[in-house]
Design a protein around this motif. Structure first.
Motif, PDB file in Angstrom:
ATOM      1  N   THR A 180      42.244  31.428 -10.996  1.00  0.00           N
ATOM      2  CA  THR A 180      42.453  32.850 -10.710  1.00  0.00           C
ATOM      3  C   THR A 180      43.888  33.282 -10.991  1.00  0.00           C
ATOM      4  OG1 THR A 180      42.934  32.295  -8.398  1.00  0.00           O
ATOM      5  CG2 THR A 180      40.665  32.890  -8.950  1.00  0.00           C
ATOM      6  N   GLY A 181      44.716  32.385 -11.494  1.00  0.00           N
ATOM      7  CA  GLY A 181      46.113  32.728 -11.754  1.00  0.00           C
ATOM      8  C   GLY A 181      46.293  33.346 -13.128  1.00  0.00           C
ATOM      9  N   ASP A 182      47.546  33.498 -13.494  1.00  0.00           N
ATOM     10  CA  ASP A 182      47.894  34.042 -14.809  1.00  0.00           C
ATOM     11  C   ASP A 182      48.921  33.099 -15.442  1.00  0.00           C
ATOM     12  OD1 ASP A 182      48.170  35.624 -17.012  1.00  0.00           O
ATOM     13  OD2 ASP A 182      49.533  37.061 -16.057  1.00  0.00           O
ATOM     14  N   PRO A 183      48.612  32.450 -16.564  1.00  0.00           N
ATOM     15  CA  PRO A 183      47.393  32.637 -17.371  1.00  0.00           C
ATOM     16  C   PRO A 183      46.178  31.925 -16.772  1.00  0.00           C
ATOM     17  CG  PRO A 183      48.768  30.937 -18.334  1.00  0.00           C
ATOM     18  CD  PRO A 183      49.546  31.485 -17.181  1.00  0.00           C
ATOM     19  N   VAL A 184      45.002  32.314 -17.235  1.00  0.00           N
ATOM     20  CA  VAL A 184      43.755  31.733 -16.746  1.00  0.00           C
ATOM     21  C   VAL A 184      43.547  30.370 -17.404  1.00  0.00           C
ATOM     22  CG1 VAL A 184      41.254  32.002 -16.655  1.00  0.00           C
ATOM     23  CG2 VAL A 184      42.745  33.982 -16.312  1.00  0.00           C
ATOM     24  N   ARG A 185      43.263  29.384 -16.575  1.00  0.00           N
ATOM     25  CA  ARG A 185      42.982  28.035 -17.074  1.00  0.00           C
ATOM     26  C   ARG A 185      41.471  27.806 -17.009  1.00  0.00           C
ATOM     27  NH1 ARG A 185      46.587  23.489 -16.941  1.00  0.00           N
ATOM     28  NH2 ARG A 185      45.499  21.551 -17.415  1.00  0.00           N
ATOM     29  N   THR A 186      40.881  27.430 -18.140  1.00  0.00           N
ATOM     30  CA  THR A 186      39.437  27.210 -18.227  1.00  0.00           C
ATOM     31  C   THR A 186      39.163  25.715 -18.319  1.00  0.00           C
ATOM     32  OG1 THR A 186      39.160  29.321 -19.388  1.00  0.00           O
ATOM     33  CG2 THR A 186      37.338  27.744 -19.516  1.00  0.00           C
ATOM     34  N   SER A 187      38.125  25.273 -17.581  1.00  0.00           N
ATOM     35  CA  SER A 187      37.743  23.860 -17.592  1.00  0.00           C
ATOM     36  C   SER A 187      36.244  23.738 -17.832  1.00  0.00           C
ATOM     37  CB  SER A 187      38.107  23.181 -16.264  1.00  0.00           C
ATOM     38  OG  SER A 187      39.477  23.301 -15.982  1.00  0.00           O
ATOM     39  N   LEU A 188      35.875  22.751 -18.659  1.00  0.00           N
ATOM     40  CA  LEU A 188      34.470  22.404 -18.885  1.00  0.00           C
ATOM     41  C   LEU A 188      34.258  21.005 -18.333  1.00  0.00           C
ATOM     42  CD1 LEU A 188      34.107  23.602 -22.604  1.00  0.00           C
ATOM     43  CD2 LEU A 188      33.534  24.883 -20.523  1.00  0.00           C
ATOM     44  N   GLU A 218      54.365  27.281 -26.692  1.00  0.00           N
ATOM     45  CA  GLU A 218      54.449  26.452 -25.500  1.00  0.00           C
ATOM     46  C   GLU A 218      53.395  26.843 -24.460  1.00  0.00           C
ATOM     47  OE1 GLU A 218      56.232  23.858 -24.894  1.00  0.00           O
ATOM     48  OE2 GLU A 218      57.489  23.848 -26.681  1.00  0.00           O
ATOM     49  N   THR A 219      52.760  28.004 -24.612  1.00  0.00           N
ATOM     50  CA  THR A 219      51.776  28.439 -23.632  1.00  0.00           C
ATOM     51  C   THR A 219      50.389  27.884 -23.920  1.00  0.00           C
ATOM     52  OG1 THR A 219      51.242  30.458 -24.871  1.00  0.00           O
ATOM     53  CG2 THR A 219      53.058  30.581 -23.296  1.00  0.00           C
ATOM     54  N   ALA A 220      50.170  27.341 -25.121  1.00  0.00           N
ATOM     55  CA  ALA A 220      48.864  26.797 -25.486  1.00  0.00           C
ATOM     56  C   ALA A 220      48.803  25.318 -25.110  1.00  0.00           C
ATOM     57  CB  ALA A 220      48.611  26.983 -26.978  1.00  0.00           C
ATOM     58  N   TYR A 221      47.729  24.934 -24.432  1.00  0.00           N
ATOM     59  CA  TYR A 221      47.572  23.545 -24.009  1.00  0.00           C
ATOM     60  C   TYR A 221      46.094  23.186 -24.008  1.00  0.00           C
ATOM     61  CZ  TYR A 221      47.268  19.427 -21.073  1.00  0.00           C
ATOM     62  OH  TYR A 221      46.974  18.170 -20.599  1.00  0.00           O
ATOM     63  N   LEU A 222      45.828  21.917 -24.343  1.00  0.00           N
ATOM     64  CA  LEU A 222      44.454  21.403 -24.369  1.00  0.00           C
ATOM     65  C   LEU A 222      44.483  19.984 -23.831  1.00  0.00           C
ATOM     66  CD1 LEU A 222      41.459  21.442 -25.343  1.00  0.00           C
ATOM     67  CD2 LEU A 222      42.302  20.678 -27.563  1.00  0.00           C
ATOM     68  N   GLY A 223      43.609  19.685 -22.867  1.00  0.00           N
ATOM     69  CA  GLY A 223      43.599  18.353 -22.263  1.00  0.00           C
ATOM     70  C   GLY A 223      42.190  17.813 -22.101  1.00  0.00           C
ATOM     71  N   VAL A 224      42.075  16.478 -22.132  1.00  0.00           N
ATOM     72  CA  VAL A 224      40.807  15.797 -21.881  1.00  0.00           C
ATOM     73  C   VAL A 224      41.039  14.767 -20.790  1.00  0.00           C
ATOM     74  CG1 VAL A 224      38.998  14.319 -22.827  1.00  0.00           C
ATOM     75  CG2 VAL A 224      39.974  16.148 -24.238  1.00  0.00           C
TER      76      VAL A 224
END
Length: 231
Positions: free
Chosen positions: A183-191, A136-142
């Motif tokens: 800067t939170g936990d978990p780290v969210r990365t965006s491209l 449930e912690t893994a997520y991917l969005g477009v």
């Protein structure tokens, strides 16, 4: 028992018991003086300590039985989000509004679980999201929307990355993508990039290489006909 003494003619003292029915005290009674002259101590009363111990022991036994019963009860299975039809939603948006959709290729174990049209910063757009199996912690969005002007584009991008800060850029499939990280936990990365007039943000709670692979797979979606939206 009190004995009565009688002196005989020979000078000897003889004792005789009292007549029947006369009281025969057997010892000092409550409140009477002891042989030493001090009042006798009252009898001690029980404080019921044994009853309290029995009550506490009974409660512990009942609690143990309840916990054992709860541990044997079947737990309900985790409610799993249904899989959605990403292509049908993209088809509907393209055919009904003419907004171009860049379709990513996302391989298993990722599974599409959310898709919808959006209107962030007043710009019509499209969202699709994937989750990974039981994690449930893994997520991917477009996220994507057609570019309009510099101010509108900046407002739309700010709505997508939230508190993420720019940490640099990355070349993906010959295109420059800006990298943002929370800067939170978990780290969210965006491209983020402007892909031929379409603003695109690929983000999620997963490793940057997975995001880069999805960004490199984006291709214009070709409509196969009008379809109902899926959300």
């Amino acid at each position: 028992m009190l004995l009565r003494g009688t002196v005989g003619e020979d000078g000897r003292v003889s004792t005789t018991p009292p007549p029947d029915g006369s009281p025969t005290p057997s010892g000092p009674t409550q409140g009477s003086a002891s042989p030493s002259g001090a009042p006798a101590a009252p009898a001690r009363r029980s404080h019921g300590g044994g009853n309290w111990r029995s009550l506490v022991l009974s409660m512990l036994i009942v609690l143990a039985v309840v916990f054992a019963w709860l541990s044997l009860m079947p737990r309900p299975a985790r409610i799993e989000r249904p899989t959605v039809d990403v292509a049908a939603s993209a088809d509907y948006l393209l055919s009904s509004t003419g907004v171009r959709v860049l379709m990513p290729t996302v391989d298993p174990p990722w599974r599409p679980t959310s898709v919808r049209t959006t209107d962030d910063a007043g710009m019509p757009g499209w969202h699709a999201g994937w989750t990974q199996g039981d994690d449930e912690t893994a997520y991917l969005g477009v996220e994507q929307a057609p570019s309009r002007d510099q101010t509108s584009d900046a407002n739309w991008l700010a709505a997508q990355i939230g508190s993420g800060r720019n940490t640099g850029s990355r070349q993906i499939a010959g295109r420059d993508w800006r990298v943002y990280q929370s800067t939170g936990d978990p780290v969210r990365t965006s491209l983020a990039a402007d892909v031929d007039g379409t603003l695109v943000v690929v983000d999620g709670l997963t490793d940057p290489d997975t995001l880069a692979t999805v960004a490199a797979s984006l291709r214009p979606y070709q409509s196969a006909g009008s379809a109902a939206p899926t959300s």
